[in-house]
Design an enzyme around this catalytic site. Structure first.
Site, PDB file in Angstrom:
ATOM      1  N   GLU A 113       9.093 -30.026  -9.164  1.00 49.60           N
ATOM      2  CA  GLU A 113       9.332 -28.376  -9.047  1.00 49.60           C
ATOM      3  C   GLU A 113       7.772 -28.006  -8.742  1.00 49.60           C
ATOM      4  O   GLU A 113       7.118 -28.771  -8.213  1.00 49.60           O
ATOM      5  CB  GLU A 113       9.208 -27.885 -10.295  1.00 49.60           C
ATOM      6  CG  GLU A 113      10.980 -27.984 -11.059  1.00 49.60           C
ATOM      7  CD  GLU A 113      11.462 -27.536 -12.353  1.00 49.60           C
ATOM      8  OE1 GLU A 113      11.287 -26.132 -12.363  1.00 49.60           O
ATOM      9  OE2 GLU A 113      11.105 -28.024 -13.480  1.00 49.60           O
ATOM     10  N   ARG A 294       5.003 -20.845  -8.691  1.00 49.57           N
ATOM     11  CA  ARG A 294       5.922 -19.759  -8.532  1.00 49.57           C
ATOM     12  C   ARG A 294       5.416 -18.492  -8.227  1.00 49.57           C
ATOM     13  O   ARG A 294       5.999 -17.398  -7.831  1.00 49.57           O
ATOM     14  CB  ARG A 294       6.460 -19.766 -10.124  1.00 49.57           C
ATOM     15  CG  ARG A 294       7.884 -19.877 -10.152  1.00 49.57           C
ATOM     16  CD  ARG A 294       8.463 -19.973 -11.642  1.00 49.57           C
ATOM     17  NE  ARG A 294       8.846 -21.295 -11.617  1.00 49.57           N
ATOM     18  CZ  ARG A 294       9.421 -21.891 -12.860  1.00 49.57           C
ATOM     19  NH1 ARG A 294       9.250 -21.077 -13.963  1.00 49.57           N
ATOM     20  NH2 ARG A 294       9.996 -22.919 -12.817  1.00 49.57           N
ATOM     21  N   ARG A 408       2.361 -20.088 -15.360  1.00 52.18           N
ATOM     22  CA  ARG A 408       2.899 -21.366 -16.036  1.00 52.18           C
ATOM     23  C   ARG A 408       3.261 -22.194 -14.844  1.00 52.18           C
ATOM     24  O   ARG A 408       4.173 -21.941 -14.073  1.00 52.18           O
ATOM     25  CB  ARG A 408       3.903 -21.036 -17.238  1.00 52.18           C
ATOM     26  CG  ARG A 408       4.539 -22.148 -17.492  1.00 52.18           C
ATOM     27  CD  ARG A 408       5.831 -21.740 -18.500  1.00 52.18           C
ATOM     28  NE  ARG A 408       6.827 -20.990 -17.852  1.00 52.18           N
ATOM     29  CZ  ARG A 408       7.958 -21.617 -17.335  1.00 52.18           C
ATOM     30  NH1 ARG A 408       8.047 -22.805 -17.807  1.00 52.18           N
ATOM     31  NH2 ARG A 408       8.811 -20.920 -16.683  1.00 52.18           N
TER      32      ARG A 408
HETATM   33  C1  SIN Z   1      13.786 -23.716 -13.416  1.00 55.21           C
HETATM   34  O1  SIN Z   1      14.701 -24.493 -13.605  1.00 55.21           O
HETATM   35  O2  SIN Z   1      13.650 -23.597 -12.094  1.00 55.21           O
HETATM   36  C2  SIN Z   1      12.929 -23.006 -14.499  1.00 55.21           C
HETATM   37  C3  SIN Z   1      12.025 -24.141 -15.231  1.00 55.21           C
HETATM   38  C4  SIN Z   1      11.159 -23.353 -15.827  1.00 55.21           C
HETATM   39  O3  SIN Z   1      11.111 -22.222 -15.919  1.00 55.21           O
HETATM   40  O4  SIN Z   1      10.204 -24.222 -16.223  1.00 55.21           O
END
Ligand code: SIN
Length: 544
Positions: A113, A294, A408
């Site tokens: 991610e 993010r 975060r």
């Molecule tokens: C997501 O699956 O993109 C969210 C995971 C998260 O908020 O850590």
């Protein structure tokens, strides 16, 4: 009197309930709706963590990514604690029956991610939270020392009458589905009520996320920290007639790319041979493109949407194998089907939506809640007094441990919740075992005399809508001083109106939630005005 009352049934609340009950303590588990109504149950991405605790280099790399995402404001000591305890707590989850996806060789399939420099996220397809909830709820339901109170709203904490600077929580008032308040005496209270996405018009959170635990604790004298850091998830499905539905960041980890409509048109009509990532607006914002952290991705999407006037950007997967994606992301594929969309075939309209409250109740490394300096009467002045509020603990999204700093790192929240759930549980049990057997307590009933039934709920519905508009328009992803000051004025008015109703009417779920939301909205706005430097998730145009 029960030994421990736990409010909230996400990963943090369920995990600590099991810990305390199995150690022989009587537990009351209170949840506003059903056990499955929690943000955990909706978590798609996964849980970050290094499975081999002896792999120091890998643990340190996780710490470094956490610190980088947190933009200089993480508590490094806490980041080290969380990353190095990950292996033990993930092993605990697996021992509870949680099944994370494995490859054909039996190795855990690790996802990627934004902000992670390597693959370290365990997942169960795209429904990791639901799988964790399934296993932990099964455990809680079969544990005789846990009494589950569903459809039970916590109203307020009960304080023992001590000196103002030395408060102790001795239970709480709750309200069941019959709308009758009742008293729940408890030797310790653990708040695990999650976040407050419902403060905003667009959110990936369930309807229960109204910040009840934070508001309740603040009224009892707790201090809060970092509430200006509200994390917006960049890719919530943005379709008329449907709520914002999370499109997990792991889809971008598997190659999905953000594009504007114009970029997508250019790609499909003239330049199909180019990898879509090379055409994405995200490259103007960060070298990691669609996999930047993010805060950066959400603001980039917002700025492209404002520039083009479109209500969304596009998440593009046409260059990927649709069947493989549908297999890996069945929850998303199913949701898209409702709208005639398919992974690997259609560009997905997405927009940022409020997702995670990085700040919260200020806690120490054991989840103990810091008391506020009560000399200042104003609850929005939350400077810490130096004492913990005895008997009160906070775990999961409700708390601010310092792990996330100003932003975060993706999939660090389930990990933080389980690590702190374990730590707070250990501290609670240590405190209980050191205490003498409690005497029979006689706590006051909830005040009901002289209160009348609320005649109409319509004004509350309007007030709630107004609060969400104010927060979305004036205290959202991109802030300005004048808008923040306008929000303060509007929220002060709302607060006066709601307090007037509160003083004369019996509580209802709508009234209690609205009162909590107004308090938390004021705290978020005050914190946003107070932070005079742009960092992480906090972005105020006037501070450029
Ligand atoms: C997501 O699956 O993109 C969210 C995971 C998260 O908020 O850590």
């Amino acid at each position: 009197m029960v030994d421990v009352t736990i409010v909230g049934s996400g990963i943090a609340g369920l995990f600590v309930s099991l810990r305390c009950a199995r150690a022989g303590y009587q537990v009351a588990l209170v949840t506003k709706k059903q056990l499955t109504d929690s943000s955990t149950n909706w978590a798609q991405g996964g849980i970050a963590g290094i499975l081999d605790s002896s792999d120091e280099e890998a643990v340190q790399a996780h710490v470094l990514d956490t610190l980088a995402a947190g933009d200089g404001l993480c508590d490094e000591r806490i980041a080290n604690i969380v990353a190095s305890e990950a292996a033990y707590r993930i092993a605990d989850l697996i021992a509870e029956g949680v099944q994370f996806d494995q490859d054909p060789e039996g190795e855990y399939d690790l996802a990627m991610e934004g902000g992670h420099q390597r693959r370290r996220i365990l997942h169960t397809r795209d429904a990791t939270g639901a799988e964790i909830e399934r296993a932990l709820i099964q455990g809680c339901r079969s544990e005789p020392r846990i009494t589950i109170h569903e459809d039970c709203l916590a109203l307020d904490l009960i304080l023992e009458d001590r000196h103002a600077d030395e408060r102790r929580v001795v239970g709480l008032w709750c309200m069941g589905s019959d709308d009758q308040p009742f008293t729940l005496p408890s030797r310790a209270v653990l708040l695990a009520t999650g976040g407050a996405g419902q403060l905003f018009r667009q959110t990936t959170n369930p309807t229960v996320a109204t910040g009840d635990g934070i508001a309740m604790a603040v009224r009892a004298g707790a201090s809060v920290k970092d509430l200006e850091f509200v994390q917006f998830h960049p890719t919530a499905l943005a379709l008329a007639g449907d709520r914002p539905f999370l499109i997990t960041e792991t889809l971008r980890g598997d190659g999905a790319v953000l594009m504007t409509k114009a970029e997508h048109r250019r790609w499909t009509q003239t330049d199909r041979t180019a990898p879509p990532a090379t055409l994405s607006f995200m490259l103007k914002h960060h070298a990691n493109g669609s996999l930047a952290t993010r805060d950066i991705v959400a603001r980039a999407c917002d700025s492209e949407m404002k520039r083009s006037g479109d209500g969304h950007v596009l998440l593009v997967t046409e260059h990927l194998d649709g069947e493989e994606l549908a297999e890996r992301f069945p929850t998303i594929a199913h949701r898209l089907q409702r709208h005639g969309l398919e992974l690997g075939r259609d560009p997905l309209p997405v927009a940022p939506a409020a997702h995670y409250l990085v700040g919260g109740l200020a806690v120490n490394e054991w989840g103990e809640v810091w008391q506020r300096d009560l000399a200042a009467d104003d609850p929005t002045n939350t400077s810490r007094s130096g004492n913990a509020l005895a008997g009160l603990y906070a775990i999961g999204e409700i708390s601010c441990t310092g792990l996330h700093g100003a932003n975060r790192l993706a999939s660090n929240s389930l990990l933080e919740a389980v690590v702190f759930s374990h730590r707070a549980g250990a501290r609670v049990m240590e405190a209980l075992s050191a205490e003498p057997e409690p005497a029979q307590v006689d706590l006051p009933d909830w005040r009901v005399e002289g209160l009348t039934d609320l005649e109409e709920h319509t004004p509350l519905v309007h007030d709630r809508a107004q609060l969400r508009s104010t927060m979305s328009d004036d205290v959202g992803l991109v802030k300005r001083d004048a808008r923040l000051r306008r929000a303060v004025r509007r929220l002060d008015l709302l607060s006066e109106e709601v307090e007037r109703i509160w003083l004369r009417c019996r509580p209802t779920v709508e009234l209690v939630e609205l009162r909590n939301m107004v308090l938390l909205a004021r705290l978020v706005t005050a914190a946003s005005l107070a932070r005079r430097k742009n960092v992480g998730l906090h972005y105020n145009i006037d501070l450029k």
